[in-house]
Design a protein around this motif. Sequence first.
Motif, PDB file in Angstrom:
ATOM      1  N   SER A 308       0.729  -1.223   0.063  1.00 26.78           N
ATOM      2  CA  SER A 308      -0.012   0.052  -0.157  1.00 26.78           C
ATOM      3  C   SER A 308       0.879   1.416  -0.043  1.00 26.78           C
ATOM      4  CB  SER A 308      -1.126   0.120   1.288  1.00 26.78           C
ATOM      5  OG  SER A 308      -0.391  -0.104   2.413  1.00 26.78           O
ATOM      6  N   ALA A 309       2.162   1.180   0.388  1.00 21.80           N
ATOM      7  CA  ALA A 309       2.901   2.420   0.615  1.00 21.80           C
ATOM      8  C   ALA A 309       3.266   2.934  -0.944  1.00 21.80           C
ATOM      9  CB  ALA A 309       4.064   2.374   1.576  1.00 21.80           C
ATOM     10  N   ALA A 310       3.156   1.904  -1.909  1.00 19.98           N
ATOM     11  CA  ALA A 310       3.729   2.329  -2.892  1.00 19.98           C
ATOM     12  C   ALA A 310       2.385   3.184  -3.774  1.00 19.98           C
ATOM     13  CB  ALA A 310       4.095   1.164  -4.070  1.00 19.98           C
ATOM     14  N   ILE A 311       1.409   3.352  -3.312  1.00 20.95           N
ATOM     15  CA  ILE A 311       0.365   4.109  -3.721  1.00 20.95           C
ATOM     16  C   ILE A 311       0.421   5.518  -3.122  1.00 20.95           C
ATOM     17  CG2 ILE A 311      -2.172   4.328  -4.068  1.00 20.95           C
ATOM     18  CD1 ILE A 311      -2.346   1.360  -3.441  1.00 20.95           C
ATOM     19  N   PRO A 312       0.372   6.562  -4.270  1.00 22.10           N
ATOM     20  CA  PRO A 312       0.537   7.674  -3.403  1.00 22.10           C
ATOM     21  C   PRO A 312      -0.353   8.122  -2.447  1.00 22.10           C
ATOM     22  CG  PRO A 312       0.636   7.907  -5.899  1.00 22.10           C
ATOM     23  CD  PRO A 312       0.588   6.478  -5.548  1.00 22.10           C
ATOM     24  N   LYS A 313       0.110   8.873  -1.382  1.00 19.36           N
ATOM     25  CA  LYS A 313      -0.644   9.242  -0.215  1.00 19.36           C
ATOM     26  C   LYS A 313      -1.962   9.635  -0.406  1.00 19.36           C
ATOM     27  CE  LYS A 313      -0.581  10.688   4.658  1.00 19.36           C
ATOM     28  NZ  LYS A 313       0.163  11.490   5.596  1.00 19.36           N
ATOM     29  N   ASP A 314      -1.876  10.749  -1.339  1.00 16.54           N
ATOM     30  CA  ASP A 314      -2.977  11.565  -1.797  1.00 16.54           C
ATOM     31  C   ASP A 314      -4.320  10.682  -2.384  1.00 16.54           C
ATOM     32  OD1 ASP A 314      -4.413  14.264  -2.446  1.00 16.54           O
ATOM     33  OD2 ASP A 314      -3.957  13.748  -4.379  1.00 16.54           O
ATOM     34  N   TRP A 315      -3.787   9.726  -3.048  1.00 12.09           N
ATOM     35  CA  TRP A 315      -4.363   9.009  -3.939  1.00 12.09           C
ATOM     36  C   TRP A 315      -5.373   7.933  -3.017  1.00 12.09           C
ATOM     37  CZ3 TRP A 315      -1.946   6.930  -9.057  1.00 12.09           C
ATOM     38  CH2 TRP A 315      -1.407   8.008  -9.772  1.00 12.09           C
ATOM     39  N   ARG A 316      -4.473   7.627  -1.967  1.00 11.67           N
ATOM     40  CA  ARG A 316      -5.174   6.480  -1.018  1.00 11.67           C
ATOM     41  C   ARG A 316      -6.182   7.489  -0.134  1.00 11.67           C
ATOM     42  NH1 ARG A 316      -0.457   5.199   2.872  1.00 11.67           N
ATOM     43  NH2 ARG A 316       0.935   6.049   1.275  1.00 11.67           N
ATOM     44  N   LYS A 317      -6.000   8.578  -0.019  1.00 18.25           N
ATOM     45  CA  LYS A 317      -6.911   9.685   0.733  1.00 18.25           C
ATOM     46  C   LYS A 317      -8.274   9.646   0.046  1.00 18.25           C
ATOM     47  CE  LYS A 317      -5.405  12.748   3.398  1.00 18.25           C
ATOM     48  NZ  LYS A 317      -4.607  14.053   3.625  1.00 18.25           N
ATOM     49  N   ARG A 318      -7.958  10.065  -1.376  1.00 16.77           N
ATOM     50  CA  ARG A 318      -9.011  10.564  -2.211  1.00 16.77           C
ATOM     51  C   ARG A 318      -9.939   9.626  -2.955  1.00 16.77           C
ATOM     52  NH1 ARG A 318      -5.980  14.143  -6.302  1.00 16.77           N
ATOM     53  NH2 ARG A 318      -8.024  14.136  -7.347  1.00 16.77           N
ATOM     54  N   VAL A 319      -9.436   8.391  -3.050  1.00 13.73           N
ATOM     55  CA  VAL A 319     -10.291   7.516  -3.562  1.00 13.73           C
ATOM     56  C   VAL A 319     -11.678   7.035  -2.887  1.00 13.73           C
ATOM     57  CG1 VAL A 319      -9.193   5.194  -2.685  1.00 13.73           C
ATOM     58  CG2 VAL A 319     -10.152   5.205  -4.974  1.00 13.73           C
ATOM     59  N   GLU A 320     -12.630   6.883  -3.763  1.00 16.09           N
ATOM     60  CA  GLU A 320     -14.104   6.411  -3.014  1.00 16.09           C
ATOM     61  C   GLU A 320     -13.812   5.444  -2.467  1.00 16.09           C
ATOM     62  OE1 GLU A 320     -18.528   6.373  -4.837  1.00 16.09           O
ATOM     63  OE2 GLU A 320     -16.886   5.835  -6.049  1.00 16.09           O
ATOM     64  N   SER A 321     -14.760   5.223  -1.533  1.00 11.84           N
ATOM     65  CA  SER A 321     -14.452   3.870  -0.544  1.00 11.84           C
ATOM     66  C   SER A 321     -13.287   3.574   0.258  1.00 11.84           C
ATOM     67  CB  SER A 321     -15.249   2.778  -1.464  1.00 11.84           C
ATOM     68  OG  SER A 321     -16.312   2.982  -1.954  1.00 11.84           O
ATOM     69  N   ARG A 322     -12.416   4.489   0.530  1.00  8.52           N
ATOM     70  CA  ARG A 322     -11.384   4.249   0.930  1.00  8.52           C
ATOM     71  C   ARG A 322     -11.415   3.461   2.210  1.00  8.52           C
ATOM     72  NH1 ARG A 322      -8.213   6.628   5.174  1.00  8.52           N
ATOM     73  NH2 ARG A 322     -10.108   7.853   5.425  1.00  8.52           N
ATOM     74  N   GLN A 323     -11.952   4.221   3.200  1.00  9.82           N
ATOM     75  CA  GLN A 323     -12.018   3.290   4.577  1.00  9.82           C
ATOM     76  C   GLN A 323     -12.802   1.917   4.523  1.00  9.82           C
ATOM     77  OE1 GLN A 323     -10.780   4.892   7.200  1.00  9.82           O
ATOM     78  NE2 GLN A 323     -11.044   2.735   7.939  1.00  9.82           N
ATOM     79  N   ALA A 324     -13.695   1.663   3.496  1.00  5.98           N
ATOM     80  CA  ALA A 324     -14.144   0.403   3.614  1.00  5.98           C
ATOM     81  C   ALA A 324     -13.335  -0.427   2.916  1.00  5.98           C
ATOM     82  CB  ALA A 324     -15.398   0.528   2.518  1.00  5.98           C
ATOM     83  N   LEU A 325     -12.588   0.002   1.902  1.00  6.91           N
ATOM     84  CA  LEU A 325     -11.432  -0.975   1.310  1.00  6.91           C
ATOM     85  C   LEU A 325     -10.486  -1.239   2.338  1.00  6.91           C
ATOM     86  CD1 LEU A 325     -11.217   1.135  -2.165  1.00  6.91           C
ATOM     87  CD2 LEU A 325     -11.838  -1.252  -1.691  1.00  6.91           C
TER      88      LEU A 325
END
Length: 343
Positions: A308-325
């Motif tokens: 997961s750390a390879a995914i840009p932090k901003d993308w991890r925060k902004r993608v829909e359903s983040r917390q559910a995923l």
Amino acid sequence: MKAGPSLEERFEGCLLGLAVGDALGYSTEFLTLDQIRQRFGPTGIQDLQGTPARHSDDTQMSMAVAKALIEVGDKPLDVFMSALSREFLVWLRSPDNDRAPGNTSIKGCQSLEGEVPWTHSGIPESKGCGSNMRVAPIGLFYYDQPQRLRQVARASALITHGHPTALIAAEVTAFCVAWAVQGISPQEFLERMRSLQQESVCSWDADLGDIWKRSNFESAEAYVRQGWTELLAATARITPCMAANSADVCESLGGGWTAEEALACSLVCVLRHPTDFPEVVRQGANSSGDSDSIACIAGSFSGAWLGSAAIPKDWRKRVESRQALVQLAKALLEARSRHQDSR
């Protein structure tokens, strides 16, 4: 397990990775590469659009698969498929099911709603990529159980897609996720894929029913072999595509609308950028075919491989359903541990 990200990071990376790829490609689906560049600039789409960045039905259906696995885990196939049927029917009637879902997935779910058994609800002639864009959670859950992975991946495709290539593409896509979780480099995927064929062709679980008869094949083996023939024909074009280095992977491999093409396109994205998650999903999104599914599948591979750390932090925060995923990734791993302890 080889050294690298933890198992938790790989599970989370896979689910967030598929959603990020899906969201990036959802903004470019149905556009040619020229149209993408006209809309987003000469380098094409580079960043997620919106906050949150909306994903498509690819992520929605992947989440449904994950929920069914968490609910029933290693119970008999019929128990899992009953849970998956319930989750798919919830998705079918959800007000959020407005993301250009595939016709075959809708028709298959409508058949389920009409109480057609899951072994007969799939459309026999359909091999659309809806069969394998949602299979990543199965690759995660059964990453070290190849026979169970094969059985469940095929069943998860058959519920909506009955063409043999749909089932084999779902099986192989799930294996790619499993290999990535084990820390196996994507550079090994093509060779490992080919090595699966012999055992796969000889494997048919009676619980999957008789789709091969209804599809007019003389045997289950002939049915499975046809799926492998089409899948290997598609993946044989990967090496020439890599050599040509065309900007649009669909130019050499087809639009990715079918399951085998979507897998081939996704693998090229990962093989071109094996250590760079953002470039993997950008490659998939900047394509003239089924860009959300290509980037979704590629993102699941890359996220599981790099963590997961390879995914840009901003993308991890902004993608829909983040917390559910994130919660689903943790629950999948916990459910695996529970079922392993009970065996």
